[in-house]
Write a protein that holds these residues in place. Structure first.
Motif, short mmCIF file in Angstrom:
data_model
loop_
_atom_site.label_atom_id
_atom_site.label_comp_id
_atom_site.label_asym_id
_atom_site.label_seq_id
_atom_site.Cartn_x
_atom_site.Cartn_y
_atom_site.Cartn_z
N UNK A 1 7.81 -2.14 -11.73
CA UNK A 1 8.53 -1.52 -10.60
C UNK A 1 8.75 -0.04 -10.90
N UNK A 2 9.16 0.24 -12.13
CA UNK A 2 9.38 1.63 -12.52
C UNK A 2 8.07 2.42 -12.47
N UNK A 3 6.98 1.81 -12.95
CA UNK A 3 5.67 2.47 -12.89
C UNK A 3 5.28 2.75 -11.44
N UNK A 4 5.50 1.79 -10.57
CA UNK A 4 5.17 1.94 -9.15
C UNK A 4 5.97 3.09 -8.54
N UNK A 5 7.24 3.19 -8.91
CA UNK A 5 8.08 4.28 -8.38
C UNK A 5 7.62 5.65 -8.89
N UNK B 1 0.63 -1.60 -8.46
CA UNK B 1 1.05 -2.65 -7.52
C UNK B 1 0.46 -4.00 -7.93
N UNK B 2 -0.78 -4.01 -8.34
CA UNK B 2 -1.42 -5.25 -8.78
C UNK B 2 -0.72 -5.84 -10.00
N UNK B 3 -0.40 -4.98 -10.96
CA UNK B 3 0.32 -5.44 -12.15
C UNK B 3 1.73 -5.92 -11.81
N UNK B 4 2.39 -5.23 -10.91
CA UNK B 4 3.73 -5.62 -10.47
C UNK B 4 3.71 -7.02 -9.84
#
Length: 104
Positions: free
Chosen positions: A20-24, A32-35
């Protein structure tokens, strides 16, 4: 095996929180795929663990691993505060999760 599933579920929950932090920070298809993948695997392992463990215990341990792990990831990789009080309360969450293992 149920506790192994539960620990794996918690670790993937922790991974999902990190994603989530990476996506932000960087909105990419990979993030998104990893999330989504992390949370999907986490829920799958949680469901397997709940086939034999009581729901309340499984959920408490799963969220405890995810919450404390997410806080630790924040401290290690994202420069979040590392004061003694914060570490004490994270440790209390982990001790509570281990305590549930002993009474279940």
């Amino acid at each position: 095996m149920d506790w192994v599933y539960l620990i794996l579920a918690g670790l993937f929950e922790m991974s999902g929180v990190g994603m989530i932090n990476q996506w932000n920070q960087k909105r990419s298809a990979r993030a998104m795929l990893l999330l989504v993948g992390s949370f999907a695997i986490s829920f799958a392992f949680l469901a397997l663990a709940m086939m034999t463990l009581p729901m309340g215990t499984a959920y408490a341990v799963w969220t405890g691993i995810g919450a404390s792990g997410g806080a630790l990831l924040g401290m290690i990789f994202y420069g979040e505060a590392r004061d003694a009080k914060r570490i004490l309360f994270i440790a209390m969450v982990l001790v509570s999760a281990v305590g549930l293992k002993f009474v279940s």
